[in-house]
Write an enzyme that holds these catalytic residues in place. Structure first.
Site, PDB file in Angstrom:
ATOM      1  N   ASP A   1       0.831  -1.311   0.023  1.00  0.00           N
ATOM      2  CA  ASP A   1      -0.021  -0.156   0.172  1.00  0.00           C
ATOM      3  C   ASP A   1       0.815   1.294   0.086  1.00  0.00           C
ATOM      4  O   ASP A   1       0.512   2.277  -0.420  1.00  0.00           O
ATOM      5  CB  ASP A   1      -0.996  -0.101   1.251  1.00  0.00           C
ATOM      6  N   ASN A  37      -4.846   9.037   2.055  1.00  0.00           N
ATOM      7  CA  ASN A  37      -5.390   8.481   3.180  1.00  0.00           C
ATOM      8  C   ASN A  37      -5.957   9.219   4.040  1.00  0.00           C
ATOM      9  O   ASN A  37      -7.060   9.379   4.585  1.00  0.00           O
ATOM     10  CB  ASN A  37      -4.573   7.424   3.711  1.00  0.00           C
ATOM     11  N   ALA A  96     -11.241   6.440   1.508  1.00  0.00           N
ATOM     12  CA  ALA A  96     -10.345   5.328   1.196  1.00  0.00           C
ATOM     13  C   ALA A  96      -9.035   5.115   2.125  1.00  0.00           C
ATOM     14  O   ALA A  96      -8.446   4.015   2.423  1.00  0.00           O
ATOM     15  CB  ALA A  96      -9.501   6.034  -0.154  1.00  0.00           C
ATOM     16  N   ALA A 100      -5.895   8.503  21.155  1.00  0.00           N
ATOM     17  CA  ALA A 100      -5.753   8.439  22.687  1.00  0.00           C
ATOM     18  C   ALA A 100      -6.112   9.826  23.193  1.00  0.00           C
ATOM     19  O   ALA A 100      -5.288  10.134  23.810  1.00  0.00           O
ATOM     20  CB  ALA A 100      -4.325   7.973  22.930  1.00  0.00           C
TER      21      ALA A 100
END
Length: 250
Positions: free
Chosen positions: A42, A110, A148, A175
């Site tokens: 990827d 991304n 995506a 977090a």
């Protein structure tokens, strides 16, 4: 679909595939190609999409996970490319303010993430379309993801998986300490999201757009970039919609 430019990661298995496939199908320069075939994982797919904007990219997995890649096979490659399903995705545009008044610009297919760069948690103010929605978020970081990218870092941070074509973005805390129970929000794709770093000297923050980092930022603005569309090719029945659906039932 015979004008193929092959690109491969530097691993032995990817380079072996590159040698075998170029010997069989030839190799044309990128400026004469009608399609790019990426051999790797990827990470290679993302870097190829950034470099080859405007050309469709067909990936074959010679890496590890390969969510954006097709299965590797050497036979009938032109036929597989011709029959492939096309997924279009718009990147995120990031503008990051750095000390001294400068700016850094980057695109992310991304996600864009802000991460603490010191011993203490980041302290951020979150605004959407010019309106402050969270005066203070204390967390290890926060990220804004496209559909995506929603199964990547976003999903690991317990963010939602977004269907392709949903016209939304995922805003996900990493977090979170305060508000402790805040997980994030789903925003319209047209939203302008701004993060202002509070106490930047005491609590330094870095920004990252698809693994391209800016070491210290004072503020970051992110929006979807509709003027750019990346084309990813998938074998029939194994397109992005099916992959996103499958991820939710494993």
């Amino acid at each position: 679909m015979g004008d193929i430019h092959f690109i491969a990661s530097q691993t032995e298995v990817a380079q072996t595939a590159l040698t075998r496939l170029t010997a069989r199908y030839g190799q044309v320069p990128p400026d004469r190609a009608s399609v790019i075939v990426a051999l790797g994982g990827d990470g290679l797919m993302l870097s190829t999409l950034h470099l080859m904007t405007g050309l469709p990219v067909y990936g074959m997995n010679r890496g590890t996970y390969g969510f954006l890649m097709n299965d590797y096979a050497e036979d009938d490659l032109p036929e597989r490319i011709t029959a492939a399903e096309v997924t279009l995705t718009n990147p995120l545009s990031m503008v990051a303010g750095i000390p001294g008044g400068g700016e850094c610009h980057a695109l992310a297919i991304n996600e864009v993430s802000l991460l603490r760069a010191g011993a203490q948690a980041a302290k951020l103010r979150v605004s959407v379309n010019g309106r402050v929605r969270m005066p203070e978020l204390v967390a290890d970081g926060v990220l804004l993801s496209t559909p995506a990218g929603s199964t990547a870092y976003n999903y690991s941070a317990h963010g939602p998986i977004l269907p392709m074509g949903s016209e939304v973005l995922a805003l996900t805390a990493i977090a979170a300490f305060r508000p402790r129970r805040w997980r994030g929000a789903i925003l319209p794709k047209t939203a302008l999201v701004r993060f202002d770093v509070l106490e930047p000297e005491k609590r330094p923050v870095m920004a990252d757009a698809d693994s391209r980092g800016v070491e210290r930022v004072e503020w970051v603005e992110i929006r979807s970039e509709p003027g750019i569309a990346h084309s990813i090719l998938f074998d029939p029945g194994h397109g992005m919609e099916e992959r996103l659906m499958r991820e939710q039932f494993v």
